[in-house]
Design a protein around this motif. Structure first.
Motif, PDB file in Angstrom:
ATOM      1  N   ILE A   1     -12.565 -29.011  16.340  1.00  0.00           N
ATOM      2  CA  ILE A   1     -13.047 -28.619  14.909  1.00  0.00           C
ATOM      3  C   ILE A   1     -11.848 -27.864  14.482  1.00  0.00           C
ATOM      4  O   ILE A   1     -11.552 -26.695  14.790  1.00  0.00           O
ATOM      5  CB  ILE A   1     -14.163 -28.145  15.239  1.00  0.00           C
TER       6      ILE A   1
ATOM      7  N   ILE B   1     -19.401 -25.033   8.403  1.00  0.00           N
ATOM      8  CA  ILE B   1     -19.407 -26.243   8.253  1.00  0.00           C
ATOM      9  C   ILE B   1     -18.980 -26.789   9.924  1.00  0.00           C
ATOM     10  O   ILE B   1     -19.768 -27.534  10.562  1.00  0.00           O
ATOM     11  CB  ILE B   1     -18.840 -27.130   7.416  1.00  0.00           C
ATOM     12  N   GLY B   2     -17.836 -26.365  10.077  1.00  0.00           N
ATOM     13  CA  GLY B   2     -17.199 -26.580  11.303  1.00  0.00           C
ATOM     14  C   GLY B   2     -17.923 -26.234  12.605  1.00  0.00           C
ATOM     15  O   GLY B   2     -18.131 -27.094  13.543  1.00  0.00           O
TER      16      GLY B   2
ATOM     17  N   ALA C   1     -12.130 -29.172   8.988  1.00  0.00           N
ATOM     18  CA  ALA C   1     -13.178 -28.433   8.175  1.00  0.00           C
ATOM     19  C   ALA C   1     -12.683 -27.532   7.363  1.00  0.00           C
ATOM     20  O   ALA C   1     -13.530 -26.384   7.144  1.00  0.00           O
ATOM     21  CB  ALA C   1     -14.307 -28.110   9.136  1.00  0.00           C
TER      22      ALA C   1
ATOM     23  N   SER D   1     -12.170 -36.098   7.845  1.00  0.00           N
ATOM     24  CA  SER D   1     -12.234 -34.767   6.696  1.00  0.00           C
ATOM     25  C   SER D   1     -13.643 -34.506   6.651  1.00  0.00           C
ATOM     26  O   SER D   1     -14.250 -35.470   5.814  1.00  0.00           O
ATOM     27  CB  SER D   1     -11.425 -35.467   5.512  1.00  0.00           C
ATOM     28  N   ALA D   2     -14.158 -33.552   6.944  1.00  0.00           N
ATOM     29  CA  ALA D   2     -15.290 -33.057   6.264  1.00  0.00           C
ATOM     30  C   ALA D   2     -15.355 -32.167   5.511  1.00  0.00           C
ATOM     31  O   ALA D   2     -16.116 -30.718   5.481  1.00  0.00           O
ATOM     32  CB  ALA D   2     -16.052 -32.630   7.848  1.00  0.00           C
ATOM     33  N   GLN D   3     -14.666 -32.241   4.417  1.00  0.00           N
ATOM     34  CA  GLN D   3     -14.413 -31.403   3.281  1.00  0.00           C
ATOM     35  C   GLN D   3     -15.039 -31.671   2.215  1.00  0.00           C
ATOM     36  O   GLN D   3     -15.235 -32.849   1.857  1.00  0.00           O
ATOM     37  CB  GLN D   3     -12.656 -31.198   3.239  1.00  0.00           C
TER      38      GLN D   3
END
Length: 341
Positions: free
Chosen positions: A26, A32-33, A99, A124-126
């Motif tokens: 991560i 969020i991460g 993140a 990408s969890a952005q």
């Protein structure tokens, strides 16, 4: 053992690192991460958190506790968490979940490029629209996909991270095997062929983040005030007009089409509460992450939310005055707080 590194500069070993399956790193262990990574770790997946010292210190002292407004909870003791500030951990990653804030995308991409092994994949969890493309440009030999994270997670006291809203993760169809792993970690997730439409749908709803920051109110209280809802409706309607010119139909997690949302927001409050119950289903104290940034005197992601709308408008020769006005208000707050840091 929760640690940052051992004597040779690599992440230290622990029982958790010997679990089977791909190694997840991560990259950017903020709220969020940590929410995603802790779920994976609790399901027995091999997870390393690349984090800043202040996060590492907090987790070393308290471990991680996840809570949600619906009453669910999950706890990981410190000795079951692997954290490091050493980017060398990226060399052992099979899956890297990015993140970090959007403004840090290029910096983390450069770090990843120095260590990533062949075949490793990046998610990408952005927030924002173009982070996966930016990562792919720097890492062209690797599969890069997007994951839309719909909910709001804020850090609380003593290592607790609280989710105050709801929704389902959405990930690129090309990463459907990873979706199965995430689902096994008790996170609801769907796949989508066109993540661009999904990310625009999230951005459309995220146009409320700066308004919530400016208001200083909890989200439920702000959305219950027609004055703030009408400002959000103006920004959304303006954005929908630009997306129409681009030929993009945003996908949102709602019972009605995105184009209906501005009209619903402008309704008298008693009708809004009657027709938009789902929109108000959240923790009464939930606030946007941008409000948290303002309160902590940190730079916001305004350039990657309303700023994206303005950039696309200008590329079409159009104007976006409502979104520009919101940007100006947030920039003034940022400048005010920068003077007091």
């Amino acid at each position: 053992m929760t640690t940052d590194k051992n004597e040779d500069g690599n992440p230290a070993s622990s029982e958790q690192t010997r679990s089977e399956g791909p190694h997840w790193v991560i990259a950017g262990a903020g709220s969020i991460g940590i929410w995603i990574g802790a779920h994976l770790a609790s399901a027995g997946k091999k997870v390393t958190f690349l984090a800043r010292p202040r996060i590492i210190n907090k987790v070393q002292e308290h471990g991680i506790q996840l809570t949600s407004w619906t009453g669910t909870s999950l706890s990981l003791p410190a000795d079951q968490i692997v954290m490091t500030e050493n980017e060398a951990c990226l060399a052992d990653a099979d899956v890297i979940v990015v993140a970090v804030k959007s403004k840090d995308t290029f910096a983390i991409a450069e770090q990843i490029s120095r260590h990533i092994k062949p075949g490793a994949r990046i998610i990408s969890a952005q927030n924002g629209i173009n982070n996966a493309s930016a990562l792919s440009n720097i890492l062209p030999d690797h599969q890069v996909g997007s994951m839309m994270v719909p909910y709001n997670v804020l850090p609380m006291e003593k290592g607790r991270y609280h989710c105050g809203t709801q929704g389902r993760l959405v990930i690129d169809q090309g990463l459907s095997d990873l979706a199965k792993t995430i689902r096994a970690a008790k996170l609801d997730i769907d796949t989508a062929e066109d993540m661009h439409e999904v990310l625009w749908g999230k951005l459309l709803l995220n146009l409320n983040n700066p308004l919530n920051a400016i208001s200083g109110m909890p989200l439920v209280e702000e959305l219950s005030d027609r004055k703030w809802r009408c400002q959000l409706a103006d920004c959304m309607e303006e954005t929908l007009g630009i997306l129409d010119e681009l030929g993009i139909q945003p996908k949102i997690q709602a019972a009605v089409p995105a184009t209906w949302i501005p009209r619903i927001l402008r309704l008298p409050t008693f009708l809004f509460k009657l027709l938009a119950k789902q929109m108000l289903q959240m923790d009464p104290l939930a606030r946007s992450s941008m409000q948290e940034d303002i309160q902590l005197k940190r730079p916001t992601e305004i350039d990657y939310i309303n700023g994206e709308v303005v950039r696309y408008a200008r590329s079409l020769g159009m104007q976006a005055p409502f979104n520009e006005a919101v940007i100006a208000q947030i920039k003034r707050l940022e400048q005010t707080y920068a003077l007091t840091r």
